[in-house]
Design a protein around this motif. Structure first.
Motif, PDB file in Angstrom:
ATOM      1  N   MET A   1       0.915  -1.390  -0.106  1.00  0.00           N
ATOM      2  CA  MET A   1       0.091  -0.196  -0.152  1.00  0.00           C
ATOM      3  C   MET A   1       0.700   1.083   0.270  1.00  0.00           C
ATOM      4  N   ASN A   2       0.446   2.436  -0.727  1.00  0.00           N
ATOM      5  CA  ASN A   2       1.288   3.536  -0.909  1.00  0.00           C
ATOM      6  C   ASN A   2       0.731   4.390   0.058  1.00  0.00           C
ATOM      7  N   SER A   3       1.855   5.035   1.120  1.00  0.00           N
ATOM      8  CA  SER A   3       1.220   6.177   1.848  1.00  0.00           C
ATOM      9  C   SER A   3       1.048   7.520   1.226  1.00  0.00           C
ATOM     10  N   ILE A   4       2.107   7.667  -0.083  1.00  0.00           N
ATOM     11  CA  ILE A   4       1.586   8.916  -0.609  1.00  0.00           C
ATOM     12  C   ILE A   4       1.825   8.651  -1.855  1.00  0.00           C
ATOM     13  N   SER A   5       1.104   9.309  -2.625  1.00  0.00           N
ATOM     14  CA  SER A   5       1.072   9.463  -4.170  1.00  0.00           C
ATOM     15  C   SER A   5       1.015  10.616  -4.950  1.00  0.00           C
ATOM     16  N   LEU A   6       1.701  10.889  -5.751  1.00  0.00           N
ATOM     17  CA  LEU A   6       1.682  12.232  -6.254  1.00  0.00           C
ATOM     18  C   LEU A   6       1.685  12.172  -7.883  1.00  0.00           C
ATOM     19  N   GLN A   7       0.810  12.678  -8.592  1.00  0.00           N
ATOM     20  CA  GLN A   7       0.822  12.641 -10.071  1.00  0.00           C
ATOM     21  C   GLN A   7       1.018  14.085 -10.753  1.00  0.00           C
ATOM     22  N   GLN A   8       1.748  14.211 -11.361  1.00  0.00           N
ATOM     23  CA  GLN A   8       2.017  15.525 -12.040  1.00  0.00           C
ATOM     24  C   GLN A   8       1.487  16.711 -11.199  1.00  0.00           C
ATOM     25  N   VAL A   9       2.103  16.715  -9.939  1.00  0.00           N
ATOM     26  CA  VAL A   9       1.742  17.903  -9.040  1.00  0.00           C
ATOM     27  C   VAL A   9       2.810  19.198  -9.415  1.00  0.00           C
ATOM     28  N   SER A  10       1.964  20.191  -9.642  1.00  0.00           N
ATOM     29  CA  SER A  10       2.794  21.540  -9.795  1.00  0.00           C
ATOM     30  C   SER A  10       2.298  22.686  -8.996  1.00  0.00           C
ATOM     31  N   LYS A  11       3.157  23.598  -8.745  1.00  0.00           N
ATOM     32  CA  LYS A  11       2.894  24.806  -7.910  1.00  0.00           C
ATOM     33  C   LYS A  11       3.633  26.085  -8.261  1.00  0.00           C
ATOM     34  N   SER A  12       2.633  27.082  -8.315  1.00  0.00           N
ATOM     35  CA  SER A  12       3.339  28.322  -8.741  1.00  0.00           C
ATOM     36  C   SER A  12       2.976  29.271  -7.776  1.00  0.00           C
ATOM     37  N   PHE A  13       4.066  30.161  -7.548  1.00  0.00           N
ATOM     38  CA  PHE A  13       3.641  31.391  -6.714  1.00  0.00           C
ATOM     39  C   PHE A  13       3.836  32.663  -7.708  1.00  0.00           C
ATOM     40  N   GLY A  14       2.783  33.301  -7.980  1.00  0.00           N
ATOM     41  CA  GLY A  14       2.698  34.185  -8.951  1.00  0.00           C
ATOM     42  C   GLY A  14       2.876  33.745 -10.345  1.00  0.00           C
ATOM     43  N   THR A  15       4.102  33.967 -10.828  1.00  0.00           N
ATOM     44  CA  THR A  15       4.440  33.729 -12.251  1.00  0.00           C
ATOM     45  C   THR A  15       5.643  32.638 -12.118  1.00  0.00           C
ATOM     46  N   LYS A  16       6.153  32.672 -10.932  1.00  0.00           N
ATOM     47  CA  LYS A  16       7.370  31.417 -10.688  1.00  0.00           C
ATOM     48  C   LYS A  16       6.722  30.287 -10.321  1.00  0.00           C
ATOM     49  N   GLU A  17       7.261  29.327 -11.401  1.00  0.00           N
ATOM     50  CA  GLU A  17       6.610  27.903 -11.277  1.00  0.00           C
ATOM     51  C   GLU A  17       7.773  27.051 -10.323  1.00  0.00           C
ATOM     52  N   VAL A  18       7.278  26.900  -9.054  1.00  0.00           N
ATOM     53  CA  VAL A  18       8.298  26.299  -7.910  1.00  0.00           C
ATOM     54  C   VAL A  18       8.356  24.760  -8.035  1.00  0.00           C
ATOM     55  N   LEU A  19       7.283  24.206  -8.558  1.00  0.00           N
ATOM     56  CA  LEU A  19       7.199  22.579  -8.691  1.00  0.00           C
ATOM     57  C   LEU A  19       6.645  22.176  -9.973  1.00  0.00           C
ATOM     58  N   LYS A  20       7.320  21.398 -10.673  1.00  0.00           N
ATOM     59  CA  LYS A  20       6.627  21.084 -11.883  1.00  0.00           C
ATOM     60  C   LYS A  20       6.583  19.565 -12.382  1.00  0.00           C
ATOM     61  N   ASP A  21       5.418  19.194 -12.306  1.00  0.00           N
ATOM     62  CA  ASP A  21       5.063  18.021 -12.782  1.00  0.00           C
ATOM     63  C   ASP A  21       5.579  16.872 -11.929  1.00  0.00           C
ATOM     64  N   ILE A  22       5.428  16.980 -10.504  1.00  0.00           N
ATOM     65  CA  ILE A  22       6.160  16.050  -9.703  1.00  0.00           C
ATOM     66  C   ILE A  22       5.386  14.786  -9.533  1.00  0.00           C
ATOM     67  N   SER A  23       5.779  13.692  -9.947  1.00  0.00           N
ATOM     68  CA  SER A  23       5.100  12.168  -9.825  1.00  0.00           C
ATOM     69  C   SER A  23       5.851  11.318  -9.016  1.00  0.00           C
ATOM     70  N   LEU A  24       5.346  10.674  -7.990  1.00  0.00           N
ATOM     71  CA  LEU A  24       6.027   9.924  -6.894  1.00  0.00           C
ATOM     72  C   LEU A  24       5.184   9.097  -6.327  1.00  0.00           C
ATOM     73  N   THR A  25       5.519   7.899  -5.869  1.00  0.00           N
ATOM     74  CA  THR A  25       4.800   6.929  -5.117  1.00  0.00           C
ATOM     75  C   THR A  25       5.491   6.365  -3.869  1.00  0.00           C
ATOM     76  N   ILE A  26       5.119   6.735  -2.630  1.00  0.00           N
ATOM     77  CA  ILE A  26       6.138   6.163  -1.537  1.00  0.00           C
ATOM     78  C   ILE A  26       5.227   4.948  -0.898  1.00  0.00           C
ATOM     79  N   PRO A  27       5.809   3.887  -0.755  1.00  0.00           N
ATOM     80  CA  PRO A  27       5.036   2.796  -0.210  1.00  0.00           C
ATOM     81  C   PRO A  27       5.254   3.004   1.256  1.00  0.00           C
ATOM     82  N   SER A  28       4.226   2.252   2.108  1.00  0.00           N
ATOM     83  CA  SER A  28       4.195   2.525   3.618  1.00  0.00           C
ATOM     84  C   SER A  28       5.422   1.774   4.020  1.00  0.00           C
TER      85      SER A  28
END
Lengths: 230, 280
Positions: free
Chosen positions: B1-28
């Motif tokens: 079982m995965n504790s954490i799963s990220l699929q194409q997670v992105s985050k911008s502050f204003g015009t600055k993109e600080v995270l781009k398409d983060i994909s990860l799975t972390i098993p328990s």
């Protein structure tokens, strides 16, 4: 709201304030000054009553504003508020416990005014009720300032001028009718009238209600903004 | 079982993109390390996973979407952030008792946690503690309610090696007990020692992901074996079948003082991928 969270925060606040000298002094300074001044004027009881009314107003207006804003802003600055929120404490529980603590501390330390000048039980209860009303409105204002400020210094910068308006204006109004014409629209002046033994008036109740509703509305808006930010 | 799963997670502050398409799975039950220099986006990713920041993409923690986290999730996660505040006018014990009451933990459990993190003088004010002791207290607070997932943001940054080692041992114990640990660091030795999987984050992008040893072998461009003989001479061989007989000869003659292969460490891997160092 969960009672265990509120009592845990309340107990924490007691321990913390006992070691926080600036806030602790705030709670005892006006009763001490009132005792000294009233004692110095013991041959003129009417002047003593005026001092009691002046310093009781300062105690229930100035102290809760500065104490509440400073406690909240310090928690924001040191990030302990965020840690609490991340530990499943709601902002409402937090504000309720801080507000409750400041109100009770104001009433307990404020009750020492009753030792300075002997009054009947009814008058004593009315005195404490007036202090509770003034304290409650001041706490709402202190919460607004605390939620608005990023750190304790910024909170003090805002709280002190506000505190002076609501706490010191009634004192000046004793000597200047022009100032009284303005200050009677503030809750500080209305509470000051009650401390001076004047009866409740419709105008006074309306002013207290307007002040209270306005400050509760602003603090609710700021509370919602803080929730959205979190 | 995965504790954490990220699929194409992105985050911008204003015009600055600080995270781009983060994909990860972390098993328990594993320790996952996110490595990157300061400003790479590590803390931002923790804030997204703990519901403190909005994002685009899909992020889940323990099967719950991170943008609709119920407050009850905070009973299952513990956090040690670089700016985790302490009540400095309260003692270590009082700091923990507050959170114990909030989580409904007994005083006996508080004493056990204090012992576990190595905090002995519990009556001392939190404001008087050294950095290492403060970090132990913050860790104790994060462990108080036995979280299923522990987020650690630079947990040993600025600590002396002995304290860092004690914290490493504790993290290994927690992992063995089934706790999932998400660790951000720019200390590649720490990551190599502790983590089951790592991701290298640079300017908001995951540039590499895998098991630390495998990554080091993958980027072993030299692919050589170096022998230090008994006379103090070093001889380097290309790591191929031709070298086997000659290396065996050194061993047969008992002429091997030390032998090393040429795998790079994680820092070298990071530099070769990004052209920049981890600790900047």
């Amino acid at each position: 709201m969960r009672i265990p969270n509120i009592t845990a925060l309340f107990q924490k606040q007691i321990k913390d304030v006992l070691k926080n000298m600036p806030v602790l002094v705030l709670f005892i300074v006006y009763p001490i000054i009132a005792a000294v001044m009233t004692n110095a004027m013991s041959d003129q009881p009417e002047v003593g009553t005026m001092f009691l009314s002046i310093f009781a107003t300062m105690h229930c207006a100035f102290t809760p504003i500065v104490a509440t804003s400073s406690i909240i802003a310090e928690e924001k600055e040191k990030n302990t508020l965020r840690v609490l929120i991340m530990s499943n404490v709601t902002l409402r529980e937090y504000l309720f416990s801080i507000g409750g603590f400041v109100l009770i501390a104001t009433l307990i330390t404020g009750s020492t005014f009753l030792l300075i000048q002997t009054q009947s039980l009814v008058k004593s209860l009315l005195f404490l009720a007036s202090m509770g009303i003034g304290g409650l409105i001041s706490i709402a204002l202190g919460m607004c300032i605390g939620l608005l400020s990023k750190n304790a210094a910024a909170a003090n910068g805002l709280a002190v001028p506000f505190g002076m308006v609501f706490a010191f204006l009634p004192m000046l109004a004793n000597f200047n009718k022009g100032i009284e014409a303005v200050s009677r629209f503030t809750y500080g002046q209305q509470v000051s009238y009650l401390f001076a033994g004047k009866p409740f008036t419709v105008f006074g109740v309306v002013i207290l209600c307007i002040n209270f509703i306005a400050l509760i509305t602003v603090s609710t808006l700021l509370y919602k903004r803080s929730i959205a930010e979190d | 079982m995965n504790s954490i799963s990220l699929q194409q997670v992105s985050k911008s502050f204003g015009t600055k993109e600080v995270l781009k398409d983060i994909s990860l799975t972390i098993p328990s039950g594993e320790i996952f390390g996110l490595l990157g220099p300061s400003g790479a986006g590590k803390t931002t990713l923790i804030k997204i996973m703990t519901g403190q920041l909005s994002y685009t993409g899909a992020a889940e923690i323990m099967g719950k979407s991170c943008d609709r986290l119920d407050r009850s999730i905070y009973s299952d996660i513990g956090m040690v952030m670089d700016n985790s505040g302490l009540y400095e006018r309260l003692s270590c014990y009082d700091n923990l008792i507050l959170f114990a009451k909030i989580h409904g933990i007994s005083k006996e459990d508080v004493a056990k946690i204090l012992q576990r993190v190595g905090l002995k003088d519990v009556k001392v004010l939190a404001g008087k503690l050294s950095k290492g002791m403060k970090q132990r207290l913050i860790l104790a607070r994060a462990l108080l309610h036995h979280p299923k997932i522990l987020f650690l943001d630079e947990p040993t940054s600025g600590l002396d090696p002995a304290t860092a080692n004690e914290i490493h041992s504790l993290l290994t114990e927690l992992k063995n007990e089934g706790t999932t640990i998400f660790l951000t660091t720019h200390n590649m030795e720490e990551a190599h020692k502790l983590c089951d999987h790592i991701a290298l984050l640079n300017e908001g992008v995951i540039v590499e992901f895998g098991i630390p040893d495998e990554l080091c072998r993958k980027y072993n461009k030299e692919n050589t074996i170096t022998i230090l003989d008994r006379n103090g001479n070093t001889v380097t061989f290309l790591n191929n079948s031709g070298a086997a007989d000659r290396i065996a000869e050194y061993f047969a003659n008992d002429n091997v003082e030390a032998i090393h292969s040429s795998e790079p460490n994680l820092e070298t891997v990071f530099i070769s991928l990004t052209g920049r160092e981890l600790d900047i």
